[in-house]
Design a protein around this motif. Structure first.
Motif, PDB file in Angstrom:
ATOM      1  N   PHE A 143      -7.949  -6.060 -27.848  1.00  0.00           N
ATOM      2  CA  PHE A 143      -8.259  -7.480 -27.967  1.00  0.00           C
ATOM      3  C   PHE A 143      -8.821  -8.036 -26.664  1.00  0.00           C
ATOM      4  O   PHE A 143      -8.522  -7.546 -25.584  1.00  0.00           O
ATOM      5  CB  PHE A 143      -6.999  -8.259 -28.323  1.00  0.00           C
ATOM      6  N   GLN A 144      -9.598  -9.094 -26.824  1.00  0.00           N
ATOM      7  CA  GLN A 144     -10.189  -9.738 -25.656  1.00  0.00           C
ATOM      8  C   GLN A 144      -9.105 -10.221 -24.683  1.00  0.00           C
ATOM      9  O   GLN A 144      -9.237 -10.102 -23.482  1.00  0.00           O
ATOM     10  CB  GLN A 144     -11.041 -10.920 -26.117  1.00  0.00           C
ATOM     11  N   GLN A 145      -8.023 -10.762 -25.245  1.00  0.00           N
ATOM     12  CA  GLN A 145      -6.953 -11.289 -24.377  1.00  0.00           C
ATOM     13  C   GLN A 145      -5.919 -10.202 -24.047  1.00  0.00           C
ATOM     14  O   GLN A 145      -4.820 -10.522 -23.613  1.00  0.00           O
ATOM     15  CB  GLN A 145      -6.260 -12.469 -25.048  1.00  0.00           C
TER      16      GLN A 145
ATOM     17  N   SER B  24     -13.287  -2.534 -30.126  1.00  0.00           N
ATOM     18  CA  SER B  24     -13.105  -3.202 -28.848  1.00  0.00           C
ATOM     19  C   SER B  24     -13.726  -4.590 -28.954  1.00  0.00           C
ATOM     20  O   SER B  24     -14.934  -4.723 -29.069  1.00  0.00           O
ATOM     21  CB  SER B  24     -13.771  -2.354 -27.769  1.00  0.00           C
ATOM     22  N   ASP B  25     -12.883  -5.606 -28.987  1.00  0.00           N
ATOM     23  CA  ASP B  25     -13.384  -6.975 -29.162  1.00  0.00           C
ATOM     24  C   ASP B  25     -13.565  -7.628 -27.794  1.00  0.00           C
ATOM     25  O   ASP B  25     -12.601  -8.056 -27.177  1.00  0.00           O
ATOM     26  CB  ASP B  25     -12.412  -7.786 -30.022  1.00  0.00           C
ATOM     27  N   GLU B  26     -14.784  -7.711 -27.348  1.00  0.00           N
ATOM     28  CA  GLU B  26     -15.105  -8.326 -26.054  1.00  0.00           C
ATOM     29  C   GLU B  26     -14.251  -7.732 -24.948  1.00  0.00           C
ATOM     30  O   GLU B  26     -13.757  -8.440 -24.080  1.00  0.00           O
ATOM     31  CB  GLU B  26     -14.849  -9.840 -26.105  1.00  0.00           C
ATOM     32  N   ALA B  27     -14.075  -6.428 -24.990  1.00  0.00           N
ATOM     33  CA  ALA B  27     -13.160  -5.800 -24.046  1.00  0.00           C
ATOM     34  C   ALA B  27     -13.594  -6.012 -22.606  1.00  0.00           C
ATOM     35  O   ALA B  27     -12.775  -5.943 -21.695  1.00  0.00           O
ATOM     36  CB  ALA B  27     -13.058  -4.306 -24.332  1.00  0.00           C
TER      37      ALA B  27
ATOM     38  N   LYS C  58     -18.023 -12.513 -34.945  1.00  0.00           N
ATOM     39  CA  LYS C  58     -17.787 -11.123 -34.562  1.00  0.00           C
ATOM     40  C   LYS C  58     -16.313 -10.741 -34.645  1.00  0.00           C
ATOM     41  O   LYS C  58     -15.962  -9.727 -35.248  1.00  0.00           O
ATOM     42  CB  LYS C  58     -18.277 -10.880 -33.120  1.00  0.00           C
ATOM     43  N   SER C  59     -15.458 -11.564 -34.054  1.00  0.00           N
ATOM     44  CA  SER C  59     -14.028 -11.232 -34.075  1.00  0.00           C
ATOM     45  C   SER C  59     -13.498 -11.221 -35.493  1.00  0.00           C
ATOM     46  O   SER C  59     -12.691 -10.359 -35.859  1.00  0.00           O
ATOM     47  CB  SER C  59     -13.233 -12.245 -33.252  1.00  0.00           C
ATOM     48  N   THR C  60     -13.944 -12.156 -36.294  1.00  0.00           N
ATOM     49  CA  THR C  60     -13.494 -12.202 -37.679  1.00  0.00           C
ATOM     50  C   THR C  60     -13.904 -10.922 -38.396  1.00  0.00           C
ATOM     51  O   THR C  60     -13.110 -10.328 -39.128  1.00  0.00           O
ATOM     52  CB  THR C  60     -14.089 -13.428 -38.398  1.00  0.00           C
TER      53      THR C  60
HETATM   54 MG    MG Z   1     -14.477 -13.312 -30.652  1.00  0.00          MG
END
Ligand code: MG
Ligand code: ATP
Lengths: 225, 344
Positions: free
Chosen positions: B90-92, B164-167, B46-48
């Motif tokens: 980003f998630q982080q 929104s990546d795993e926000a 997913k992130s990729t």
């Molecule tokens: Mg990811």
């Protein structure tokens, strides 16, 4: 001041020489720090951005630069002094004296400092770099606004380490005619068995080291959020 | 043409000894105004895929176009401009630690004059409800607050698209809902197209209109949320849906119940107004079968009621097939459950 003359019979008559030697040491340190500092930061930044996963990754360029830095780092300083004497004479006109000793000092410090810069910047969270890229920041923008800004606290601490080892290098060039406190400690203190001169030189060097440490700590704390 | 279009996108990562196929042959269309969910377990790619959309990652093969423009081979200023059109959270969080909240949000606004910059920052912080945190550093914020800052920062360039990546993955359920509500509001007020990446069906269920399910680099299913929710075509989609309505955990609870041994258990799924017709009463009146409800759930997906009902029937094979006919006739999909298997 009677005890001073009693315990430091030779040093007590050499105040002006100590002042001059301290000035020479500070002069060598300062000039080297400025020149090697700028070049070290440039090389360190280049290593980071062209290195694996860097924002301008370039395998060939990185490999060559990396090898050169390693090569110069592995030359013992005292041998470097001898090897580059002809080169020094070429640019400064002489290979002895305070000004002449700045050349080997710079060449000896750059590779060491480049690595320190590289390490500090590699400590910057790659996520921040990626965020900056995602916001459309230019490469130059990322170097100044992310790498150098976010890595600044570590960079300052590492620079203090470099500066302190630079002081010990100035003492070493002192022994081969470079002037400064190292020169005084060896040529006068050691060779003429005037131990008190060595001790005063040492104390002055330590004062310089502590001052650098103190200022560095304050700066690093200022740079931290 | 769709706002974002991916055609046969592949991303390979060459390792020393082998190649990781992080994204395989993905084709997707995301329309303007969509809140497009991408769901999959960890490592699904997913992130990729998200990073391919704003070209933080160059695809190994395939084409990506955004706004009618092919972005696969962009570089330099054109690429930077394209990225400005796509905000990413980003998630982080990836906030700059040595900058205050206001400075973080102002990062993309570097070339704006100071007064304009201040106005923009004020507007953005107000939008995410953090006006009072201007001069605080990221370290001093909670996860939900950092997420809001990241959203504000991602919006500073006035993007058309927000990824929104795993926000919300690191946040508690309540904070998650407030962030999702914020995204929904942005979608409606700014006509922002949102790509929502997550491994939780709950997040998708609350705001997405479309969803793609990813597994091992492939998109195994993509459709409207309602279709995926009511007629999942793959086991993976089904398990995401079941997870989100807690079906599995309720099976586990009743599995050891001795009274249910050797009983017929049916799982019914129905959509829309069928919900309001009393199935249980019908069964009794038509076939004199008193079924008991083991589990019931109604979700509103895009304002359409979607029901799940698990019932137990004390019936022989003959009446069971009659009941099945009745259910098919009413358009209710069903599934006979073997509790011993479902519970594992
Ligand atoms: Mg990811
Ligand atoms: N830069 C990279 N180099 C090598 N492998 C990578 C890289 N980025 C991702 N991968 C691999 O690609 C696969 C997909 O990773 P990705 O981060 O896209 O998954 P994900 O679906 O986002 O997972 P998660 O839910 O854990 O965030 C993983 O197997 C991962 O190890």
């Amino acid at each position: 001041m009677q005890w001073y003359e009693q315990y430091f019979p030779n040093a007590s008559h050499m105040t002006s020489q100590f002042v001059q030697a301290t000035q020479e040491t500070l002069f060598m340190t300062f000039i080297t720090a400025v020149i090697a500092g700028i070049l070290g930061i440039i090389i360190g930044v280049l290593l980071v951005v062209t290195g694996p996963g860097g924002i301008a990754s370039n395998r060939a360029f990185y490999d060559i630069l990396d090898k050169i830095v390693n090569l110069f780092r592995s030359i013992p300083f005292i041998i470097l002094l001898a090897v580059i004497a002809p080169f020094t004479r070429l640019i400064v006109g002489t290979s002895i004296g305070t000004t002449a000793s700045i050349v080997p000092l710079i060449i000896g410090t750059i590779p060491f400092y480049s690595r320190q810069v590289q390490d500090s910047l590699l400590g910057v969270d790659p996520g921040m770099v990626e965020a900056a890229q995602a916001m459309g920041s230019t490469k130059i923008g990322i170097v100044f606004r992310v790498y150098l800004k976010e890595g600044l606290p570590t960079l300052i601490r590492q620079s203090v380490v470099t500066l302190i080892s630079l002081i010990s290098l100035t003492a070493m060039v002192g022994t081969v005619g470079g002037g400064g406190l190292g020169n005084l400690a060896i040529m006068v203190g050691y060779n003429r068995f005037e131990n008190d001169v060595t001790i005063i030189s040492l104390i002055l060097i330590l004062i310089i080291v502590f001052a650098i440490q103190l200022i560095g700590d304050l700066l690093a704390r200022w740079a931290e959020p | 043409m769709a706002l974002i279009e991916l055609r046969d996108v592949n991303v390979d990562f060459k390792q020393k000894k082998h190649v990781i196929h992080a994204v395989r042959n993905v084709s997707l269309k995301i329309e303007r105004g969509d809140i497009y969910g991408i769901i999959g377990y960890s490592g699904a790619g997913k992130s990729t895929l998200a990073r391919v959309i704003n070209r933080l990652q160059k695809p190994t093969s395939g084409k990506v176009s955004v706004n009618h423009q092919e972005i696969t081979h962009l570089s330099g200023k054109k690429l930077r401009d394209e990225r400005k059109n796509i905000g990413i959270v980003f998630q982080q969080f990836n906030l700059m630690q040595t900058k205050t909240i206001a400075q973080n949000v102002a990062y993309p606004l570097i070339f704006k004059p100071n007064d304009q910059k201040r106005k923009e920052v004020d507007r953005l912080l107000k939008l995410v409800g953090l006006e009072d945190k201007r001069s605080v550093y990221p370290k001093q914020l909670s996860g939900g607050q950092m997420q809001r800052v990241a959203i504000a920062r991602a919006l500073a360039n006035h993007p058309q698209i927000l990824i929104s990546d795993e926000a919300t993955s690191a946040l508690d359920p309540k904070t998650t809902q407030s962030i999702l509500k914020l995204l929904k509001k942005l979608n409606q007020t700014l006509n922002l197209t949102i790509v929502l990446i997550t491994h939780e069906m709950d997040a998708i269920k609350s705001i997405c209109n479309k969803v793609a399910v990813m597994d091992d680099g492939k998109v195994v299913e993509n459709d409207s949320l309602l279709n995926v929710f009511t007629h999942p075509k793959t086991n993976l989609s089904r398990s995401f849906v079941d997870e989100s309505i807690h079906l599995k955990s309720s099976f586990q609870k009743v599995a050891d119940w001795p009274a249910l041994k050797d009983k017929n258990i049916l799982e019914l799924r129905y959509v829309g107004d069928k919900t309001s017709k009393p199935i249980i009463i019908d069964l009794y009146q038509k076939y004199q079968i008193a079924s008991s409800i083991l589990f019931g759930n109604i979700e509103f997906i895009q304002n359409v009621p979607v029901g799940h009902l698990v019932i137990e029937l004390p019936a022989d094979q003959a009446s069971l097939s009659k009941i099945k006919d009745y259910l098919s006739h009413r358009g209710i999909s069903f599934n006979q459950i073997d509790l011993d298997q479902e519970a594992v």
